[in-house]
Design a protein around this motif. Structure first.
Motif, PDB file in Angstrom:
ATOM      1  N   SER A 163       0.837  -1.204   0.000  1.00 43.59           N
ATOM      2  CA  SER A 163       0.000   0.000   0.000  1.00 43.59           C
ATOM      3  C   SER A 163       0.871   1.253   0.000  1.00 43.59           C
ATOM      4  CB  SER A 163      -0.927   0.011   1.211  1.00 43.59           C
ATOM      5  OG  SER A 163      -0.181   0.056   2.413  1.00 43.59           O
ATOM      6  N   GLN A 164       0.397   2.276  -0.665  1.00 43.79           N
ATOM      7  CA  GLN A 164       1.081   3.564  -0.729  1.00 43.79           C
ATOM      8  C   GLN A 164       0.100   4.618  -0.228  1.00 43.79           C
ATOM      9  OE1 GLN A 164       2.483   3.967  -4.769  1.00 43.79           O
ATOM     10  NE2 GLN A 164       3.880   2.224  -4.597  1.00 43.79           N
ATOM     11  N   VAL A 165       0.362   5.091   0.991  1.00 47.98           N
ATOM     12  CA  VAL A 165      -0.625   5.914   1.691  1.00 47.98           C
ATOM     13  C   VAL A 165       0.000   7.229   2.131  1.00 47.98           C
ATOM     14  CG1 VAL A 165      -2.175   6.040   3.674  1.00 47.98           C
ATOM     15  CG2 VAL A 165      -1.855   3.861   2.469  1.00 47.98           C
ATOM     16  N   THR A 166      -0.712   8.309   1.871  1.00 49.52           N
ATOM     17  CA  THR A 166      -0.325   9.639   2.331  1.00 49.52           C
ATOM     18  C   THR A 166      -1.386  10.137   3.299  1.00 49.52           C
ATOM     19  OG1 THR A 166       0.816  10.185   0.274  1.00 49.52           O
ATOM     20  CG2 THR A 166       0.129  12.017   1.660  1.00 49.52           C
ATOM     21  N   ILE A 167      -0.955  10.592   4.463  1.00 44.34           N
ATOM     22  CA  ILE A 167      -1.857  11.218   5.435  1.00 44.34           C
ATOM     23  C   ILE A 167      -1.505  12.697   5.480  1.00 44.34           C
ATOM     24  CG2 ILE A 167      -2.608  11.257   7.845  1.00 44.34           C
ATOM     25  CD1 ILE A 167      -1.826   8.325   8.038  1.00 44.34           C
ATOM     26  N   CYS A 168      -2.475  13.542   5.160  1.00 46.32           N
ATOM     27  CA  CYS A 168      -2.174  14.963   4.999  1.00 46.32           C
ATOM     28  C   CYS A 168      -3.406  15.797   5.331  1.00 46.32           C
ATOM     29  CB  CYS A 168      -1.690  15.237   3.581  1.00 46.32           C
ATOM     30  SG  CYS A 168      -2.902  14.786   2.317  1.00 46.32           S
ATOM     31  N   GLY A 169      -3.430  17.025   4.825  1.00 43.72           N
ATOM     32  CA  GLY A 169      -4.528  17.949   5.093  1.00 43.72           C
ATOM     33  C   GLY A 169      -4.120  18.988   6.106  1.00 43.72           C
ATOM     34  N   LEU A 197       4.631   4.967   3.491  1.00 49.37           N
ATOM     35  CA  LEU A 197       3.689   5.807   4.237  1.00 49.37           C
ATOM     36  C   LEU A 197       4.306   7.180   4.378  1.00 49.37           C
ATOM     37  CD1 LEU A 197       1.158   6.253   6.078  1.00 49.37           C
ATOM     38  CD2 LEU A 197       2.587   5.482   7.994  1.00 49.37           C
ATOM     39  N   LYS A 198       3.519   8.199   4.058  1.00 49.03           N
ATOM     40  CA  LYS A 198       3.990   9.562   4.172  1.00 49.03           C
ATOM     41  C   LYS A 198       3.002  10.383   4.983  1.00 49.03           C
ATOM     42  CE  LYS A 198       4.645  13.938   2.218  1.00 49.03           C
ATOM     43  NZ  LYS A 198       4.077  14.908   1.295  1.00 49.03           N
ATOM     44  N   VAL A 199       3.544  11.215   5.885  1.00 46.27           N
ATOM     45  CA  VAL A 199       2.723  12.115   6.692  1.00 46.27           C
ATOM     46  C   VAL A 199       3.184  13.536   6.418  1.00 46.27           C
ATOM     47  CG1 VAL A 199       2.012  12.769   9.015  1.00 46.27           C
ATOM     48  CG2 VAL A 199       2.421  10.355   8.471  1.00 46.27           C
ATOM     49  N   SER A 200       2.246  14.423   6.088  1.00 48.41           N
ATOM     50  CA  SER A 200       2.623  15.794   5.763  1.00 48.41           C
ATOM     51  C   SER A 200       1.455  16.736   5.999  1.00 48.41           C
ATOM     52  CB  SER A 200       3.065  15.891   4.302  1.00 48.41           C
ATOM     53  OG  SER A 200       3.421  17.217   3.965  1.00 48.41           O
ATOM     54  N   GLY A 201       1.740  17.864   6.643  1.00 46.41           N
ATOM     55  CA  GLY A 201       0.769  18.944   6.766  1.00 46.41           C
ATOM     56  C   GLY A 201      -0.231  18.797   7.882  1.00 46.41           C
ATOM     57  N   VAL A 202      -0.677  17.622   8.140  1.00 47.00           N
ATOM     58  CA  VAL A 202      -1.759  17.379   9.078  1.00 47.00           C
ATOM     59  C   VAL A 202      -1.307  17.584  10.527  1.00 47.00           C
ATOM     60  CG1 VAL A 202      -1.264  14.914   9.356  1.00 47.00           C
ATOM     61  CG2 VAL A 202      -3.624  15.731   9.586  1.00 47.00           C
TER      62      VAL A 202
END
Length: 676
Positions: A163-169, A197-202
């Motif tokens: 899976s390739q998942v980005t958590i952002c907003g 997995l990438k986390v950005s902005g949130v």
């Protein structure tokens, strides 16, 4: 089905190509490297409640609703909101191009993950601006404690293999993990494809009271936003590669409020951002027990790190540790063998500001310092079994400052919560901060230091120690000093190279033994008598901590190196060890006993004078009693004898400081005075 009005757009920014290229770790897919715009025109909107899921607007033909369970089967943009006490969202295996907008969602799941991204999916999870979203699981979401629960996913947000998942907003996402992990990201496999997995902005808040805050298997990148974690085990963990921040950006703010270990990965890169960690064990750790023959890496090139641990290492690498930029502050409260900086390979410091302070006796490391550093305390250096041969002037053997020395105390005492500062010779402050734990020594490196200049450490306004800055590369993985040569097996010397910035020599060719030093005559005598030699042809390393093995070797040689006649009683002394004969001789003389020598342990003032007193025949001695030496003991007699013989004085009129560790300079001076 109604569609949202055209023109209503939400931007989701994901990883740029430059981020992955900068440190040569696995590159992400082109879709993940681009800035992606999605249009809510035609998007499906769902509202959760305890009684079911309502499709409010948009095209929801790509979804399946089963009670309070939502399954996404096709690419598209999906907005979810509402509140549900037992519901779930799942992206079906192999589905990519999914954007899931959390628009004020409170979702709890009774026995599974509130959000699951199945194998080989491509999903962006965005917290909408101005919204607070809360996802919670239960204790049943753990297939180890509930093996009969076929629905358990072991995480609040589960991202499976491939899976390739980005958590952002720009909104807030709160995860309450009662089962196992806050977020779980899977592995890259031949069958399922590349995972990340990438986390950005949130603004991401994770409370994981059972296991890890975030647990990834392949690649985890946190490039922006605010991430706050409280975890029972690791705060943020990745089996392979973990990166914090990105070159040329402000980076994220990562706070690990509670954890066993803070950030852990086989390869850990910190490029930018702010990292605050309060840990029970290691704050940063480059390790993975499942990988053999792996080149573990811990690399800090930017950012601001403030970390403390109660019982572990501050920064620990099973491979190399490199600090080339940023600001690193790390405090270790442990008084045993844990260290603020620890690596199996070389610790390289070429830039940035580093303050590493600890409560233990010292550190045994291999340091390569490309910029000046200074060390206070623990024998006026970073010790451990061999010490770190820095350029600290130290103190004379009597434990008091000598007007001819450049300064320094053999130990310092810094209390947690106190204000500390480091000042140069002109009184200008080069560092100030608050102690996060109690500490007995301190390492500081900064471009603001000048090699060869003296610096003063103060705590709560009281001057504690002085030390001289230097730049060198020092191996401290083995005991240093005792005989010439390098620190290979069976050697007592250690190796030191680089620019030592020491005073001019005293005629023996040692650049770090000035002719006016209190120990100069003792060094000349010890070398002439072949009791010891330099650590290199041009250095004696007078301020390196002396170990038990080394002092016994010094004493044995001073006695003429007699051949021992007894069997080896020590389980930790190999017959091939350079100090084996010295240890057997010392046991025969009644200096030591037992079955373990612990030869790498630092030698103390009490040990030293007791050895010398016993070799002198254990004579009775009169004199003032020291308040910190138990009356009626061998130590008390030995300390009184040493005082009467002029071997050493007390550290004050009433104290002897028996547990203070001794340097090479102090040991040869004790021995020289005792044998005159």
């Amino acid at each position: 089905m109604t569609k949202a009005s055209p023109g209503k757009r939400i931007w989701v920014w994901v990883l740029t190509a430059a981020l992955a290229v900068s440190l040569a770790v696995p590159l992400l897919t082109p879709a993940a490297r681009a800035a992606e715009e999605y249009d809510t025109a035609g998007a499906a909107s769902f509202v959760f409640s305890d009684s079911g899921i309502t499709a409010a607007e948009g095209d929801y033909s790509g979804c399946k609703i089963d009670g309070t369970a939502l399954t996404i089967q096709d690419a598209g943009v999906y907005s979810v909101s509402g509140s549900c006490a037992d519901g779930s969202i799942k992206v079906k295996k192999g589905v990519t191009g999914v954007t899931l907008i959390l628009s004020g969602l409170t979702l709890t799941s009774a026995d599974t993950a509130p959000i699951t991204c199945a194998k080989s999916t491509g999903v962006t999870i965005a917290a909408a601006a101005g919204t607070v979203n809360t996802l919670t699981d239960s204790a049943k979401n753990n297939d180890e404690t509930y093996p009969n629960n076929e629905n358990a996913e072991n995480a609040v947000i589960k991202c499976k293999d491939g899976s390739q998942v980005t958590i952002c907003g720009t909104g807030t996402l709160k995860l309450r993990a009662n089962g196992k992990n806050g977020i779980k990201s899977g592995a890259t496999t031949d069958t399922e494809g590349e995972a990340w997995l990438k986390v950005s902005g949130v603004t991401l808040e994770i409370d994981a009271g059972v296991n890890d805050g975030i647990n990834a298997e392949q690649l985890l990148e946190i490039t922006g936003g605010t991430v706050t974690v409280s975890a029972a085990d690791d705060g943020i963990h990745c089996d392979r590669v973990l990166r914090i921040g990105a070159s040329g950006t402000d980076g994220p703010t990562v706070t690990v409020e509670k954890c066993c270990e803070g950030l852990e990965a086989a390869e850990l890169y910190i490029v930018s951002g702010t990292v605050v960690i309060h840990a029970e064990d290691d704050c940063l750790n480059a390790a993975n027990s499942d990988l053999t023959g792996y080149d573990f890496v811990l690399d800090i090139s930017g950012g601001t790190l403030v970390m403390d641990t109660t019982s572990g290492d501050g920064i620990d690498s099973n491979g190399t540790l490199t600090i080339s930029g940023g600001s690193v502050t790390v405090w270790t409260g442990n008084t045993a063998d844990n260290q603020p900086l620890d690596a199996d390979g070389t610790i390289s410091i070429t830039g940035g500001t580093v303050l590493a302070a600890g409560g233990s006796a010292g550190m045994g490391i291999k340091l390569s310092a490309g910029q000046p550093y200074v060390v206070f305390g623990a024998g006026a250096q970073m010790g451990g079994p061999g010490g770190m041969g820095g350029q600290n002037p130290g103190t004379p053997p009597d434990g008091q400052n000598n007007s001819g020395a450049a300064g320094g105390a053999s130990s310092v005492s810094v209390s947690s919560g106190s204000t500390i500062s480091i000042q140069n010779g002109s009184g200008s402050t080069v560092y100030t901060g608050t102690a996060l734990t109690n500490a007995g020594y301190m390492f500081f490196s900064s471009p603001a230091l000048t090699s060869g200049e003296s610096y003063t450490l103060t705590s709560a306004g009281t001057e504690l120690a002085q030390a001289q800055a230097g730049t060198d590369s020092t191996s401290t993985s083995r005991p240093a000093g005792g005989q010439g040569g390098t620190a290979s097996s069976g050697s007592a010397s250690g190796t030191t190279s680089g620019t030592a910035n020491a005073p001019a020599g005293n005629g023996n060719g040692f650049g770090d033994v000035p002719s006016g030093a209190y120990f100069a005559d003792a060094v000349n005598w010890a070398v002439k008598q072949k009791i010891t030699s330099g650590t290199t042809d041009h250095t004696f390393s007078p301020y390196q901590t002396c170990t038990t093995a080394q002092i016994l070797t010094f004493l044995w040689r001073a006695a003429g190196s007699p051949e021992p006649t007894s069997e080896n009683p020590f389980t930790d002394v190999d017959e091939s060890a350079y100090y084996c004969k010295a240890a057997l001789w010392a046991a025969e003389q009644g200096l030591i006993s037992g079955t373990r020598l612990q030869g790498g342990s630092p030698c103390t003032r009490a040990q030293t004078v007791t050895y010398l007193w016993k070799l002198a025949g254990s004579p009775a001695a009169d004199g003032a009693a020291f308040t910190d030496v138990p009356a009626g003991t061998d130590q008390a007699q030995a300390a009184a004898w040493a005082l009467s013989k002029g071997v050493t004085n007390g550290t004050t009129a009433a104290t002897f400081a028996p547990d203070n560790t001794c340097t090479r300079a102090q040991i040869v001076t004790f021995l020289y005075r005792a044998m005159q």
